[in-house]
Design a protein around this motif. Structure first.
Motif, PDB file in Angstrom:
ATOM      1  N   VAL A 211      23.268 -13.018 -74.148  1.00 23.24           N
ATOM      2  CA  VAL A 211      24.469 -13.366 -73.389  1.00 23.24           C
ATOM      3  C   VAL A 211      25.624 -12.486 -73.859  1.00 23.24           C
ATOM      4  O   VAL A 211      25.888 -12.383 -75.067  1.00 23.24           O
ATOM      5  CB  VAL A 211      24.825 -14.856 -73.559  1.00 23.24           C
ATOM      6  N   PHE A 212      26.322 -11.871 -72.899  1.00 23.97           N
ATOM      7  CA  PHE A 212      27.432 -10.971 -73.212  1.00 23.97           C
ATOM      8  C   PHE A 212      28.772 -11.662 -72.964  1.00 23.97           C
ATOM      9  O   PHE A 212      28.849 -12.690 -72.282  1.00 23.97           O
ATOM     10  CB  PHE A 212      27.328  -9.701 -72.361  1.00 23.97           C
ATOM     11  N   ALA A 213      29.826 -11.071 -73.520  1.00 27.21           N
ATOM     12  CA  ALA A 213      31.168 -11.671 -73.452  1.00 27.21           C
ATOM     13  C   ALA A 213      31.678 -11.808 -72.027  1.00 27.21           C
ATOM     14  O   ALA A 213      32.486 -12.697 -71.743  1.00 27.21           O
ATOM     15  CB  ALA A 213      32.144 -10.847 -74.292  1.00 27.21           C
ATOM     16  N   ASP A 214      31.225 -10.938 -71.121  1.00 32.18           N
ATOM     17  CA  ASP A 214      31.686 -11.037 -69.728  1.00 32.18           C
ATOM     18  C   ASP A 214      30.859 -12.015 -68.909  1.00 32.18           C
ATOM     19  O   ASP A 214      31.025 -12.109 -67.687  1.00 32.18           O
ATOM     20  CB  ASP A 214      31.671  -9.650 -69.067  1.00 32.18           C
ATOM     21  N   GLY A 215      29.943 -12.744 -69.560  1.00 35.50           N
ATOM     22  CA  GLY A 215      29.120 -13.728 -68.862  1.00 35.50           C
ATOM     23  C   GLY A 215      27.761 -13.217 -68.422  1.00 35.50           C
ATOM     24  O   GLY A 215      26.921 -14.002 -67.982  1.00 35.50           O
ATOM     25  N   THR A 216      27.547 -11.929 -68.512  1.00 37.53           N
ATOM     26  CA  THR A 216      26.238 -11.371 -68.143  1.00 37.53           C
ATOM     27  C   THR A 216      25.159 -11.957 -69.053  1.00 37.53           C
ATOM     28  O   THR A 216      25.338 -12.066 -70.268  1.00 37.53           O
ATOM     29  CB  THR A 216      26.244  -9.842 -68.279  1.00 37.53           C
ATOM     30  N   ARG A 217      24.041 -12.295 -68.454  1.00 42.76           N
ATOM     31  CA  ARG A 217      22.923 -12.893 -69.189  1.00 42.76           C
ATOM     32  C   ARG A 217      21.651 -12.156 -68.776  1.00 42.76           C
ATOM     33  O   ARG A 217      21.279 -12.143 -67.608  1.00 42.76           O
ATOM     34  CB  ARG A 217      22.826 -14.379 -68.839  1.00 42.76           C
ATOM     35  N   VAL A 218      21.010 -11.504 -69.737  1.00 49.38           N
ATOM     36  CA  VAL A 218      19.824 -10.708 -69.420  1.00 49.38           C
ATOM     37  C   VAL A 218      18.624 -11.243 -70.192  1.00 49.38           C
ATOM     38  O   VAL A 218      18.743 -11.718 -71.318  1.00 49.38           O
ATOM     39  CB  VAL A 218      20.034  -9.215 -69.747  1.00 49.38           C
ATOM     40  N   ARG A 219      17.462 -11.165 -69.555  1.00 47.35           N
ATOM     41  CA  ARG A 219      16.235 -11.632 -70.202  1.00 47.35           C
ATOM     42  C   ARG A 219      15.653 -10.511 -71.060  1.00 47.35           C
ATOM     43  O   ARG A 219      15.471  -9.392 -70.591  1.00 47.35           O
ATOM     44  CB  ARG A 219      15.216 -12.088 -69.161  1.00 47.35           C
ATOM     45  N   ARG A 220      15.383 -10.834 -72.298  1.00 47.58           N
ATOM     46  CA  ARG A 220      14.732  -9.905 -73.224  1.00 47.58           C
ATOM     47  C   ARG A 220      13.710 -10.698 -74.044  1.00 47.58           C
ATOM     48  O   ARG A 220      13.882 -11.894 -74.287  1.00 47.58           O
ATOM     49  CB  ARG A 220      15.724  -9.253 -74.175  1.00 47.58           C
ATOM     50  N   GLU A 221      12.668 -10.024 -74.507  1.00 43.12           N
ATOM     51  CA  GLU A 221      11.621 -10.692 -75.286  1.00 43.12           C
ATOM     52  C   GLU A 221      11.627 -10.287 -76.761  1.00 43.12           C
ATOM     53  O   GLU A 221      10.797 -10.766 -77.543  1.00 43.12           O
ATOM     54  CB  GLU A 221      10.254 -10.402 -74.673  1.00 43.12           C
ATOM     55  N   GLY A 222      12.534  -9.429 -77.126  1.00 43.49           N
ATOM     56  CA  GLY A 222      12.616  -8.993 -78.520  1.00 43.49           C
ATOM     57  C   GLY A 222      13.527  -7.796 -78.625  1.00 43.49           C
ATOM     58  O   GLY A 222      14.170  -7.389 -77.644  1.00 43.49           O
ATOM     59  N   GLY A 223      13.580  -7.219 -79.817  1.00 42.93           N
ATOM     60  CA  GLY A 223      14.412  -6.039 -79.954  1.00 42.93           C
ATOM     61  C   GLY A 223      14.671  -5.679 -81.403  1.00 42.93           C
ATOM     62  O   GLY A 223      14.054  -6.206 -82.332  1.00 42.93           O
ATOM     63  N   PHE A 224      15.635  -4.772 -81.561  1.00 44.46           N
ATOM     64  CA  PHE A 224      15.971  -4.241 -82.877  1.00 44.46           C
ATOM     65  C   PHE A 224      17.488  -4.270 -83.054  1.00 44.46           C
ATOM     66  O   PHE A 224      18.234  -3.860 -82.163  1.00 44.46           O
ATOM     67  CB  PHE A 224      15.452  -2.811 -83.025  1.00 44.46           C
ATOM     68  N   VAL A 225      17.901  -4.749 -84.209  1.00 43.06           N
ATOM     69  CA  VAL A 225      19.317  -4.831 -84.554  1.00 43.06           C
ATOM     70  C   VAL A 225      19.517  -4.051 -85.848  1.00 43.06           C
ATOM     71  O   VAL A 225      18.855  -4.323 -86.853  1.00 43.06           O
ATOM     72  CB  VAL A 225      19.780  -6.287 -84.743  1.00 43.06           C
ATOM     73  N   THR A 226      20.408  -3.078 -85.817  1.00 42.26           N
ATOM     74  CA  THR A 226      20.661  -2.258 -87.000  1.00 42.26           C
ATOM     75  C   THR A 226      21.752  -2.889 -87.855  1.00 42.26           C
ATOM     76  O   THR A 226      22.888  -3.036 -87.395  1.00 42.26           O
ATOM     77  CB  THR A 226      21.079  -0.838 -86.598  1.00 42.26           C
ATOM     78  N   PRO A 227      21.433  -3.265 -89.083  1.00 47.24           N
ATOM     79  CA  PRO A 227      22.461  -3.835 -89.959  1.00 47.24           C
ATOM     80  C   PRO A 227      23.206  -2.748 -90.711  1.00 47.24           C
ATOM     81  O   PRO A 227      22.832  -1.573 -90.685  1.00 47.24           O
ATOM     82  CB  PRO A 227      21.632  -4.682 -90.927  1.00 47.24           C
ATOM     83  N   LYS A 228      24.244  -3.139 -91.401  1.00 49.90           N
ATOM     84  CA  LYS A 228      24.832  -2.290 -92.420  1.00 49.90           C
ATOM     85  C   LYS A 228      24.120  -2.618 -93.730  1.00 49.90           C
ATOM     86  O   LYS A 228      23.750  -3.766 -93.977  1.00 49.90           O
ATOM     87  CB  LYS A 228      26.333  -2.560 -92.556  1.00 49.90           C
ATOM     88  N   TRP A 229      23.895  -1.600 -94.538  1.00 48.14           N
ATOM     89  CA  TRP A 229      23.176  -1.802 -95.793  1.00 48.14           C
ATOM     90  C   TRP A 229      24.150  -1.750 -96.960  1.00 48.14           C
ATOM     91  O   TRP A 229      24.990  -0.856 -97.050  1.00 48.14           O
ATOM     92  CB  TRP A 229      22.114  -0.713 -95.977  1.00 48.14           C
ATOM     93  N   VAL A 230      24.029  -2.698 -97.839  1.00 44.26           N
ATOM     94  CA  VAL A 230      24.809  -2.688 -99.078  1.00 44.26           C
ATOM     95  C   VAL A 230      23.851  -2.981-100.232  1.00 44.26           C
ATOM     96  O   VAL A 230      22.811  -3.611-100.055  1.00 44.26           O
ATOM     97  CB  VAL A 230      25.950  -3.737 -99.065  1.00 44.26           C
ATOM     98  N   HIS A 231      24.193  -2.516-101.419  1.00 38.79           N
ATOM     99  CA  HIS A 231      23.331  -2.742-102.569  1.00 38.79           C
ATOM    100  C   HIS A 231      23.297  -4.222-102.925  1.00 38.79           C
ATOM    101  O   HIS A 231      24.325  -4.903-102.927  1.00 38.79           O
ATOM    102  CB  HIS A 231      23.803  -1.921-103.765  1.00 38.79           C
ATOM    103  N   ALA A 232      22.085  -4.695-103.220  1.00 39.91           N
ATOM    104  CA  ALA A 232      21.927  -6.103-103.582  1.00 39.91           C
ATOM    105  C   ALA A 232      22.566  -6.417-104.918  1.00 39.91           C
ATOM    106  O   ALA A 232      22.893  -7.569-105.204  1.00 39.91           O
ATOM    107  CB  ALA A 232      20.447  -6.468-103.605  1.00 39.91           C
ATOM    108  N   ALA A 233      22.736  -5.409-105.761  1.00 41.70           N
ATOM    109  CA  ALA A 233      23.377  -5.596-107.072  1.00 41.70           C
ATOM    110  C   ALA A 233      24.242  -4.380-107.371  1.00 41.70           C
ATOM    111  O   ALA A 233      23.936  -3.268-106.934  1.00 41.70           O
ATOM    112  CB  ALA A 233      22.321  -5.787-108.159  1.00 41.70           C
ATOM    113  N   PRO A 234      25.326  -4.554-108.135  1.00 38.15           N
ATOM    114  CA  PRO A 234      26.316  -3.477-108.326  1.00 38.15           C
ATOM    115  C   PRO A 234      26.059  -2.592-109.537  1.00 38.15           C
ATOM    116  O   PRO A 234      26.937  -1.838-109.929  1.00 38.15           O
ATOM    117  CB  PRO A 234      27.612  -4.261-108.513  1.00 38.15           C
TER     118      PRO A 234
END
Length: 302
Positions: A211-234
């Motif tokens: 669901v998008f901010a303008d109300g658009t709703r599209v059917r999807r069955e999966g996908g890929f989301v790219t995160p930002k990576w940070v070190h788990a410990a400093p």
């Protein structure tokens, strides 16, 4: 007791480093906080002889192999502090326990920071992933969504088209693509949507709609989301290790950092691609470098 090496992190890099050093008869302690990044992942792929292994099962097998070597000690504890000492380093855990080691391998890995999209956590590791090499085969030919807010969206979209051509490319309201890139992607049959995403919807971990901010709703069955990576410990930063443009600790061909007696392996140094087999290989490489350095130092003593 003065250990030859303290390994900070009990993932594939740290465990493989421990295996190599144990076989080299080095006294090693491995600190594992038991908070693996891939805990939500049902299966890990791309590791020959272990394709499809559950992460918990991989760790169980690895640890059962390592305990055959009596000079390796596994410690389930979170490290809070690493101090430089006259003999090497002092490692202090959250429980206040202290040990000394000549050398350190940082194998703490990374943690993901995802876009703040409602429902994302319900689907991550089940129908939404971040690595097509790890999970693209399972999503092949399905209608997919690709979400990234940074400059890697264009390359990632081209790459994922090897697994599915039914793609919606989302910038989540950011300017992640140039007009020329948008034109090329759309020419190849992909749909580009630049408005923010409000939520992911579905049930039992299976994505059904975006669901998008303008109300658009599209059917999807999966996908890929790219995160930002940070070190788990400093620890790398605190010890003065140099990092590259992606935040990974800079190492040479054998895991050595710019700080004497500090080595890094796995996601802590490579950052991308983040794969089980690469992290394990990095651990082996750092262990070989460290063992070689210890050997050379011994022969310098008269």
């Amino acid at each position: 007791m003065l250990y030859d090496c303290a390994i900070i992190g009990g993932g594939p890099a740290g465990l493989n480093a421990a295996l190599v050093l144990g076989r080299a008869r080095r006294n090693v302690i491995v600190y594992d906080s038991n908070k693996p990044r891939n805990a939500v992942t049902h299966e890990s792929h791309g590791f020959l002889t272990r394709d499809g292994v559950k992460p918990a099962e991989f760790r169980r097998i690895a640890q059962s192999e390592i305990v055959r070597y009596p000079s390796v000690h596994m410690q389930q504890a979170e490290v809070n502090v690493i101090n430089r000492t006259y003999t090497g380093f002092e490692v202090i855990t959250a429980q206040g326990e202290r040990v000394e080691a000549r050398k350190i391998i940082l194998a703490t890995g990374l943690k993901e920071v995802f876009p703040e999209i409602r429902g994302l956590s319900h689907f991550y590791g089940k129908s939404l992933f971040n690595c097509p090499y790890c999970d693209g085969w399972e999503l092949r030919d399905k209608p997919l969504i690709i979400v990234a807010e940074g400059p890697h969206l264009f390359h990632g979209s081209k790459l994922i088209s090897n697994w599915s051509r039914d793609l919606i490319i989302c910038t989540n309201g950011h300017r992640s693509l140039t007009p020329e890139q948008i034109g090329l992607l759309e020419h190849k049959g992909m749909r580009v949507m630049q408005q923010p995403i409000t939520s992911f919807e579905g049930k039992d971990g299976q994505l059904e709609h975006v669901v998008f901010a303008d109300g658009t709703r599209v059917r999807r069955e999966g996908g890929f989301v790219t995160p930002k990576w940070v070190h788990a410990a400093p620890f790398g930063e605190r010890l003065g290790c140099f990092t590259n443009d992606m935040g990974g600790i800079v190492t040479d061909g054998f895991g050595r950092t710019n700080v004497k007696d500090v080595y890094a392996a796995g996601d802590a140094s490579v950052v991308a691609p983040s794969q089980l087999i690469i992290a394990a290989a990095e651990g082996s490489r750092a262990a070989i470098g460290l063992n070689g350095d210890l050997t050379e130092e011994m022969f310098m003593q008269w």
